[in-house]
Each structure stands twice: as C-alpha cells, then as structure tokens.
Motif scaffolding. Structure first.
Motif, PDB file in Angstrom:
ATOM      1  N   TYR A 114       0.821  -1.216   0.000  1.00  0.00           N
ATOM      2  CA  TYR A 114       0.000   0.000   0.000  1.00  0.00           C
ATOM      3  C   TYR A 114       0.853   1.264   0.000  1.00  0.00           C
ATOM      4  O   TYR A 114       0.364   2.349   0.303  1.00  0.00           O
ATOM      5  CB  TYR A 114      -0.926   0.008   1.219  1.00  0.00           C
ATOM      6  CG  TYR A 114      -2.012  -1.043   1.142  1.00  0.00           C
ATOM      7  CD1 TYR A 114      -3.197  -0.820   0.447  1.00  0.00           C
ATOM      8  CD2 TYR A 114      -1.839  -2.274   1.763  1.00  0.00           C
ATOM      9  CE1 TYR A 114      -4.185  -1.789   0.375  1.00  0.00           C
ATOM     10  CE2 TYR A 114      -2.819  -3.258   1.699  1.00  0.00           C
ATOM     11  CZ  TYR A 114      -3.994  -3.007   1.000  1.00  0.00           C
ATOM     12  OH  TYR A 114      -4.963  -3.980   0.926  1.00  0.00           O
ATOM     13  N   SER A 115       2.134   1.129  -0.316  1.00  0.00           N
ATOM     14  CA  SER A 115       3.083   2.248  -0.388  1.00  0.00           C
ATOM     15  C   SER A 115       3.367   2.861   0.974  1.00  0.00           C
ATOM     16  O   SER A 115       3.821   4.009   1.062  1.00  0.00           O
ATOM     17  CB  SER A 115       2.593   3.338  -1.365  1.00  0.00           C
ATOM     18  OG  SER A 115       2.492   2.810  -2.673  1.00  0.00           O
ATOM     19  N   GLN A 116       3.144   2.111   2.042  1.00  0.00           N
ATOM     20  CA  GLN A 116       3.421   2.600   3.395  1.00  0.00           C
ATOM     21  C   GLN A 116       4.822   2.178   3.818  1.00  0.00           C
ATOM     22  O   GLN A 116       5.244   1.049   3.575  1.00  0.00           O
ATOM     23  CB  GLN A 116       2.397   2.050   4.387  1.00  0.00           C
ATOM     24  CG  GLN A 116       2.475   2.670   5.778  1.00  0.00           C
ATOM     25  CD  GLN A 116       1.341   2.188   6.671  1.00  0.00           C
ATOM     26  OE1 GLN A 116       0.975   1.010   6.632  1.00  0.00           O
ATOM     27  NE2 GLN A 116       0.771   3.081   7.469  1.00  0.00           N
ATOM     28  N   THR A 117       5.549   3.100   4.449  1.00  0.00           N
ATOM     29  CA  THR A 117       6.894   2.799   4.929  1.00  0.00           C
ATOM     30  C   THR A 117       6.812   2.116   6.295  1.00  0.00           C
ATOM     31  O   THR A 117       5.731   1.819   6.797  1.00  0.00           O
ATOM     32  CB  THR A 117       7.725   4.084   5.054  1.00  0.00           C
ATOM     33  OG1 THR A 117       7.239   4.860   6.172  1.00  0.00           O
ATOM     34  CG2 THR A 117       7.658   4.917   3.781  1.00  0.00           C
ATOM     35  N   ALA A 118       7.983   1.918   6.900  1.00  0.00           N
ATOM     36  CA  ALA A 118       8.023   1.329   8.248  1.00  0.00           C
ATOM     37  C   ALA A 118       7.445   2.279   9.288  1.00  0.00           C
ATOM     38  O   ALA A 118       7.148   1.868  10.411  1.00  0.00           O
ATOM     39  CB  ALA A 118       9.466   0.968   8.602  1.00  0.00           C
ATOM     40  N   VAL A 119       7.284   3.548   8.921  1.00  0.00           N
ATOM     41  CA  VAL A 119       6.672   4.542   9.820  1.00  0.00           C
ATOM     42  C   VAL A 119       5.218   4.725   9.377  1.00  0.00           C
ATOM     43  O   VAL A 119       4.961   5.150   8.245  1.00  0.00           O
ATOM     44  CB  VAL A 119       7.424   5.882   9.753  1.00  0.00           C
ATOM     45  CG1 VAL A 119       6.780   6.907  10.673  1.00  0.00           C
ATOM     46  CG2 VAL A 119       8.890   5.677  10.121  1.00  0.00           C
ATOM     47  N   PRO A 120       4.236   4.417  10.200  1.00  0.00           N
ATOM     48  CA  PRO A 120       2.829   4.400   9.775  1.00  0.00           C
ATOM     49  C   PRO A 120       2.330   5.676   9.115  1.00  0.00           C
ATOM     50  O   PRO A 120       1.477   5.629   8.232  1.00  0.00           O
ATOM     51  CB  PRO A 120       2.073   4.115  11.088  1.00  0.00           C
ATOM     52  CG  PRO A 120       3.057   3.369  11.926  1.00  0.00           C
ATOM     53  CD  PRO A 120       4.399   3.953  11.599  1.00  0.00           C
ATOM     54  N   SER A 121       2.857   6.833   9.500  1.00  0.00           N
ATOM     55  CA  SER A 121       2.343   8.092   8.951  1.00  0.00           C
ATOM     56  C   SER A 121       3.031   8.513   7.657  1.00  0.00           C
ATOM     57  O   SER A 121       2.628   9.501   7.037  1.00  0.00           O
ATOM     58  CB  SER A 121       2.508   9.218   9.983  1.00  0.00           C
ATOM     59  OG  SER A 121       3.894   9.403  10.275  1.00  0.00           O
ATOM     60  N   ILE A 122       4.063   7.783   7.242  1.00  0.00           N
ATOM     61  CA  ILE A 122       4.852   8.177   6.067  1.00  0.00           C
ATOM     62  C   ILE A 122       4.698   7.146   4.954  1.00  0.00           C
ATOM     63  O   ILE A 122       4.891   5.944   5.170  1.00  0.00           O
ATOM     64  CB  ILE A 122       6.336   8.364   6.428  1.00  0.00           C
ATOM     65  CG1 ILE A 122       6.482   9.413   7.524  1.00  0.00           C
ATOM     66  CG2 ILE A 122       7.141   8.759   5.196  1.00  0.00           C
ATOM     67  CD1 ILE A 122       7.920   9.642   7.973  1.00  0.00           C
ATOM     68  N   PHE A 123       4.369   7.641   3.778  1.00  0.00           N
ATOM     69  CA  PHE A 123       4.197   6.811   2.587  1.00  0.00           C
ATOM     70  C   PHE A 123       5.146   7.308   1.497  1.00  0.00           C
ATOM     71  O   PHE A 123       5.677   8.419   1.583  1.00  0.00           O
ATOM     72  CB  PHE A 123       2.753   6.879   2.084  1.00  0.00           C
ATOM     73  CG  PHE A 123       1.737   6.283   3.020  1.00  0.00           C
ATOM     74  CD1 PHE A 123       1.119   5.079   2.721  1.00  0.00           C
ATOM     75  CD2 PHE A 123       1.389   6.928   4.204  1.00  0.00           C
ATOM     76  CE1 PHE A 123       0.173   4.522   3.572  1.00  0.00           C
ATOM     77  CE2 PHE A 123       0.454   6.383   5.061  1.00  0.00           C
ATOM     78  CZ  PHE A 123      -0.154   5.182   4.740  1.00  0.00           C
TER      79      PHE A 123
END
Length: 452
Positions: free
Chosen positions: A290-299
C-alpha cells in the motif's frame, strides 16, 4: 493538538500531484505540497514529454525522404535548434502552469520550496516554516548521475539535453538503457554523428533479446555506432573537444558526452534519518503493497521507491495511496503486466514475459514474424518490423507481446489490454485482421516458431 494539514506531499511530479489532487478533491483532505524545482517533475520537465517532442523533431528527415519516394517535390533545410528549443520551453511552461492550476483547483496549497522531514508528523520548508501533518507522502522521484571517473565534470546527464546552447556535431552516449538508446536515435535524427558505448553485451537489457537485437541492428544500419562491451575510462578536454578513452583501447574526440547509465532515488537530505523509514541498499524507500513505509504516517510512491520506474505507474501508486488513506477504499497498485515503450527508431513496445523468461519457466510456444512494412518498402528503405507472442502451451494464454516497428508504443497499449484480460492465442486468432496494417500480423501468426 490538531495538525496543520491532513497530508503533506514532498515532490510535485506525476505521482505526488495525482495523490495530492485525489486526496483533496475526492477525499476532502487538507493538502499541502512542496516542490523545490518546477512543477511536473521529471516526466513533464526533464523526461518523457520533452523527450517525445524531440523524437518527433528528429523523425522529419525520414518523413521528407519518404515523401520524395512517394512523388512529392520535398526538400528539408537545416534544423533550427534555437527555434525548437524556444518552442519546447514554451510548451513545458504551459504544462507546468496546467499542473499548478489543477492543484489549485483541487484546493491544494503549493509551497515552492524544499521540504525536509523533522519527525513523522512535521516537515520544515527551506523558508524556515514548519508544518505539522497527519500524513507525509514522499514522491521525490530519481535523478541521473555520472560515475566517478577522471574528467566526469566534462559529461552531462539527460536533464541537460533539452536546453543545450547548441547541438553538437559529435556525441558520445554512455549507457545502454532506454534513455541512452532514445537519445542516440534523437541526436542522429537531428544530424549529429552518434557513438553509443555500453558495457553490457547488448543494449536495452531487460527487454526481449530478439527485440532488442532488432532495434540495435536498425540503429546501426541508420549510421549510429554502437560499441557494446565497452566502458569509458576517462574524459579530458583539449583543443579538439572532449577526449574519451574507452576500455576497448579507442580514444576519440566528441563535442558532447551524455551519461545515461542509470538513475538513483532522491532520498538524500530528506531527513529520513529522523523518522525510522528504511532504505534499500540502492537508497530507495522500502514500502509495503500500500506504499506505506516502516513509519505508519509516512508513505512513498514513484521512482523514489524503485519498484517500476515509469510515470503511469507512479500515477497509479499516487492514486491508490489517496484512495486507501483518504477515501476509505483500500487499494494496492497493480504492478503486474505493465506495458512499456522505448521511443527509439524503430520503436519497441513490450508487455509481459520475454522469450528468455518464458524459456526459463518452460511450457511455452513462441509465435514470431519479421517483415518489411508496406510504407517504407515502397520508399525503398530496408526497415523491418518484428512481432512476437509468448503463449502458454497448456492454457493457450498470451503471456507476452513484443513489437518493434513504427508506432509500436501505440500498438502495445492496445495489445496490453488483451494480455491483461487473459486473452488466449485463439482469441487473437478469432479477431479479423485490419488490412492493410502492420498490426494485423498480431492476429495472423498461425504456427509457432519455437517451443520451450
């Protein structure tokens, strides 16, 4: 404490602009976007669009020559590079304005500044302003580079090709990918003596071997000198131009040396070390489906993630992100069976498995055809078209399609729909040919050329 915005997008290229527009206009989000350069990103300002216009410009010598063969009293004067460059700049300015208006109409706040990430919910602009945000989308794309060789400062990258002060008489293009090969054809069409050096065995690595060999042969027949298995050791400027020393023992002089040996993700200096976002060994941002990084708020979307580095893919990823996060419609971008086109002369269009990939998996049939197209045959040119279908023997599904010839990019878009839908070879065969066209060969190949 409420955030200043719901989404902050870093990067005004195709992926970032699409995500910002959909999040704001259809998701009702408060969106801000920062772009440190020109709106539109690589594709619009430094890539696909200006490059394709240069492809068109370079095609006129062949068109005029063909016109004479068809009975027209046609002549072609000298190419006016400054005039074309000015028209190109005006068109890019128009497109940049269109991108800005699209964002403003959607309610997106634009910041013409560089943005860095302070923490998972805060960005800082180069103006000093700090903005808090619920979500951050990184869409900073990639950049070309010149390897660290002696004299590297004498080379240019593709970004510089659209604003050259004058066209060179002699050009060396280093690289074998689609950017290098396209510019080799463009410059040759504009009257430049072109040499292309590539350290691999054949240009256009990753495409079907037969197809890329077909393109390379056609380029050489046109007068482009291609040296494979060759790399540049050093560059030096002297009274005769830029002196290039290569690994095959040659030393030649050129007026322009273009490096197109790859691109790197734009992740340096973004402040990612402040966040916990993970990078790959090559510097790309790691994301999930879903294009989400390891940090939930950052894509992250587009070339900065180094998945499939094509503009339409970045747009799909940006749209899917906005649908998922702001429209409540979880959407994974589909990276399967993505068609692509290489705007060399001749063009190459491709979707699905290459013959080499099919051979490795086994159980496939290869249908292939090569022929001289009517238009240039009449004009006396030696051009040849190549078409290939990769078919799974058991299910008869078409797993791949490869086209080399005029308008291959247009044809592969339509063929890709059939391949994506799971069409079988019999579906192709049942389709009545449109005659006389080049494309009819796609539905008239009856006997397989090879079995793997």
């Amino acid at each position: 404490m409420p955030f200043d915005v719901d989404l902050f997008v870093i990067g005004g290229g195709s992926g970032g602009v699409r995500a910002a527009r959909i999040a704001a206009a259809e998701g009702g989000a408060r969106v801000a976007l920062a772009e440190e350069s020109r709106m539109g990103g690589t594709c619009v300002i430094r890539g696909c669009v200006p490059k394709k216009l240069m492809v068109y410009a370079s095609s006129w010598p062949d068109a005029v020559a063909d016109a004479r063969a068809y009975g027209w009293d046609a002549t072609l004067g000298a190419f006016d590079w400054p005039r074309f460059r000015a028209a190109l700049a005006a068109e890019l300015a128009r497109l940049e304005g269109a991108y800005r208006n699209t964002l403003k109409s959607a309610g997106v706040t634009i910041h013409d500044a560089r943005a860095t990430i302070i923490d998972p919910h805060t960005v800082e602009l180069s103006t000093g302003q700090r903005i808090t945000t619920a979500h951050i989308l990184i869409a900073t794309g990639g950049r070309p580079f010149v390897p660290d060789i002696p004299g590297a400062e004498h080379a240019v990258v593709s970004d510089a090709m659209f604003d050259l002060p004058e066209l060179p008489k002699r050009a060396l293009i280093v690289g074998g990918g689609y950017i290098a090969s396209e510019f080799a054809c463009i410059l040759h069409g504009l009257g430049v003596q072109v040499t292309q050096a590539y350290r691999g065995a054949q240009i256009l690595r990753g495409f079907d071997d037969e197809a890329r060999g077909h393109v390379a042969t056609a380029m050489q027949e046109r007068g482009i000198r291609i040296h494979c298995g060759t790399d540049v050791l050093a560059l030096e400027r002297d009274a005769q131009g830029i002196r290039a020393k290569t690994t095959d023992g040659h030393t030649d002089h050129f007026d322009l040396v273009l490096y197109a040996t790859g691109r790197r993700p734009n992740t340096a200096g973004l402040g990612l070390e402040n966040t916990g976002v993970r990078l790959t060994r090559g510097g790309a941002i790691e994301v999930d489906a879903y294009s989400q990084t390891a940090v939930p708020s950052i894509f992250a979307v587009g070339d900065v993630t180094d998945r499939i580095n094509l503009t339409p893919v970045a747009i799909r990823e940006g749209h899917a992100f906005a649908d998922t996060v702001f429209r409540g419609v979880p959407t994974m971008p589909d990276h399967d069976l993505v068609a692509s086109a290489v705007f060399t002369q001749p063009e190459l269009g491709s979707v699905g498995l290459t013959e080499e990939q099919a051979q490795a998996r086994g159980g496939v049939l290869v249908y292939a055809a090569s022929f001289r197209p009517m238009k240039t045959l009449f004009a006396g040119r030696p051009d040849r078209v190549m078409m290939k279908l990769i078919v799974e023997e058991e299910t008869r599904k078409v797993l791949g399609c490869h086209i080399v010839g005029p308008d291959a990019g247009e044809m592969i878009q339509l063929a890709a729909i059939a391949v994506k839908m799971g069409a079988t070879k019999e579906d192709f065969d049942r389709t009545v040919a449109v005659h006389p066209t080049i494309a009819e060969e796609l539905v008239t190949m009856r006997k397989p050329a090879r079995r793997h």
